[in-house]
Design an enzyme around this catalytic site. Structure first.
Site, PDB file in Angstrom:
ATOM      1  CG  ASN A 271      -1.767   1.414   1.414  1.00 47.95           C
ATOM      2  OD1 ASN A 271      -1.856   2.116   0.387  1.00 47.95           O
ATOM      3  ND2 ASN A 271      -2.328   1.384   2.521  1.00 47.95           N
TER       4      ASN A 271
ATOM      5  CE  LYS B 285      -0.422   3.423   4.706  1.00 40.55           C
ATOM      6  NZ  LYS B 285      -0.379   3.442   6.147  1.00 40.55           N
TER       7      LYS B 285
ATOM      8  CG  HIS C  65      -6.337   2.383   4.820  1.00 40.94           C
ATOM      9  ND1 HIS C  65      -5.793   3.449   5.841  1.00 40.94           N
ATOM     10  CD2 HIS C  65      -5.163   1.374   4.858  1.00 40.94           C
ATOM     11  CE1 HIS C  65      -4.562   2.988   6.240  1.00 40.94           C
ATOM     12  NE2 HIS C  65      -4.180   1.944   5.732  1.00 40.94           N
TER      13      HIS C  65
ATOM     14  CD  GLU D 248      -3.128   6.053   6.560  1.00 43.79           C
ATOM     15  OE1 GLU D 248      -3.081   5.885   5.273  1.00 43.79           O
ATOM     16  OE2 GLU D 248      -2.314   5.332   7.198  1.00 43.79           O
TER      17      GLU D 248
ATOM     18  CD  GLU E 137      -4.269  -1.997   7.095  1.00 45.57           C
ATOM     19  OE1 GLU E 137      -3.438  -2.552   6.738  1.00 45.57           O
ATOM     20  OE2 GLU E 137      -4.794  -0.887   7.165  1.00 45.57           O
TER      21      GLU E 137
ATOM     22  N   GLY F 261       1.402   2.421  10.979  1.00 42.64           N
ATOM     23  CA  GLY F 261       2.679   3.403  10.814  1.00 42.64           C
ATOM     24  C   GLY F 261       3.231   3.874  12.248  1.00 42.64           C
TER      25      GLY F 261
ATOM     26  CB  SER G 135       4.088  -1.675  12.595  1.00 39.58           C
ATOM     27  OG  SER G 135       3.721  -0.326  12.583  1.00 39.58           O
TER      28      SER G 135
HETATM   29  P1  PGA Z   1       2.221   0.379   7.792  1.00 36.76           P
HETATM   30  O1  PGA Z   1       0.963   0.651   6.906  1.00 36.76           O
HETATM   31  O2  PGA Z   1       2.690  -0.832   7.346  1.00 36.76           O
HETATM   32  O3  PGA Z   1       3.044   1.684   7.548  1.00 36.76           O
HETATM   33  O4  PGA Z   1       1.741   0.476   9.454  1.00 36.76           O
HETATM   34  C1  PGA Z   1       0.018  -0.380   6.669  1.00 36.76           C
HETATM   35  C2  PGA Z   1      -1.113   0.081   6.177  1.00 36.76           C
HETATM   36  O5  PGA Z   1      -1.670   1.277   6.556  1.00 36.76           O
HETATM   37  O6  PGA Z   1      -1.689  -0.698   5.322  1.00 36.76           O
END
Ligand code: PGA
Length: 255
Positions: A9, A11, A95, A97, A167, A173, A212
């Site tokens: 991903n 982003k 997601h 976000e 998630e 993150g 993460s």
């Molecule tokens: P991350 O993000 O691996 O940076 O924690 C995962 C995601 O948001 O899909």
């Protein structure tokens, strides 16, 4: 038997030049995986680049969102058929976000899920709880409620061959991954909920973990019975890290 799936991903990161370096490296190092499917979910403008680079390889590509309507006067939206035009296989939906920054509701996500499925895309539905919700012990209730609008609209059969990504929001993150046991327990809960409604769908849906994931924890996570792979944010922007994660999943799958 479900195949493992590792999804990048990206982003809102990248440029034509940076992407090309990553894609070239992935092609060179991930072409021979036997037990793991790999997909790269890019920002919309780079779908063409992903298609150009990855066509003819075993690596798939996709997007990170889709419009909920098939066509029409919806300024700024992108239709599922447009993603198909660029050869996309997968689309990430819901997601956190997007729900936090763009107020995306579970009902909206449910409509997008169905639109994506009808267009022949494989939706990757993100679900997960906040830290407060985990501390209050209501994480299963929260995740269950995130699945309910889709179940209410189309029943559990719609999850056949789809992907759910667990998630936990506190793990995205932050460098603080869920433990393999915490993730396994939630994945088992999700599969159990679906199994009570449609055993075949529950058996075929791939439940991947995101939050993460890195080269050091990827093996321990992907070896768990109900963890069918990973959704990788930060580490998918580093070729070596992402490739190590895919290889860890490959080793876990071959056991
Ligand atoms: P991350 O993000 O691996 O940076 O924690 C995962 C995601 O948001 O899909």
């Amino acid at each position: 038997m479900r195949r493992k799936l590792v999804v990048a991903n990206w982003k809102m990161h990248g440029s034509l030049a940076q992407n090309q370096q990553l894609l070239d490296s992935f092609k060179a190092h991930l072409a021979n995986l036997k037990h793991v499917d790999v997909a790269i979910c890019v920002p919309y403008p780079y779908l063409h680049q992903a298609q150009n680079s990855l066509s003819g390889t075993k690596i798939a590509w996709g997007a990170q969102n889709v419009g909920k309507y098939p066509v029409g006067a919806y300024t700024g939206e992108v239709a599922a058929s447009m993603l198909k035009d660029f050869g996309a296989t997968y689309v990430i939906l819901g997601h956190s976000e997007r729900s936090t920054a763009y107020c995306e509701s579970a009902e909206n996500v449910a409509a997008k899920f169905v639109t994506a499925k009808n267009a022949g895309l494989t939706p990757i539905l993100c679900v997960g709880e906040t830290l407060q919700e985990r501390e209050a012990g209501v994480m299963e209730h929260v995740v269950s409620e995130q699945l309910d609008p889709i179940l209410a609209l189309h029943g559990a059969g719609i999850f056949k061959n789809a992907v759910i990504s667990y998630e936990p929001i506190w793990a995205i993150g932050t460098g603080l991954s869920a433990t393999p046991e915490q993730a396994q327990s939630m994945h088992e809960f999700i599969r159990g909920k679906l199994a009570r409604l449609d055993a075949e769908a529950a058996d075929s849906v791939r439940i991947i973990y995101g939050g993460s994931v890195n080269p050091s924890n990827a093996s321990k996570l992907t070896v768990m019975q109900d963890i069918d792979g990973g959704l990788i944010g930060r580490c998918s922007l580093n070729a070596e890290d992402f490739e190590k994660i895919c290889i860890a999943a490959e080793v876990a799958a071959s056991h």
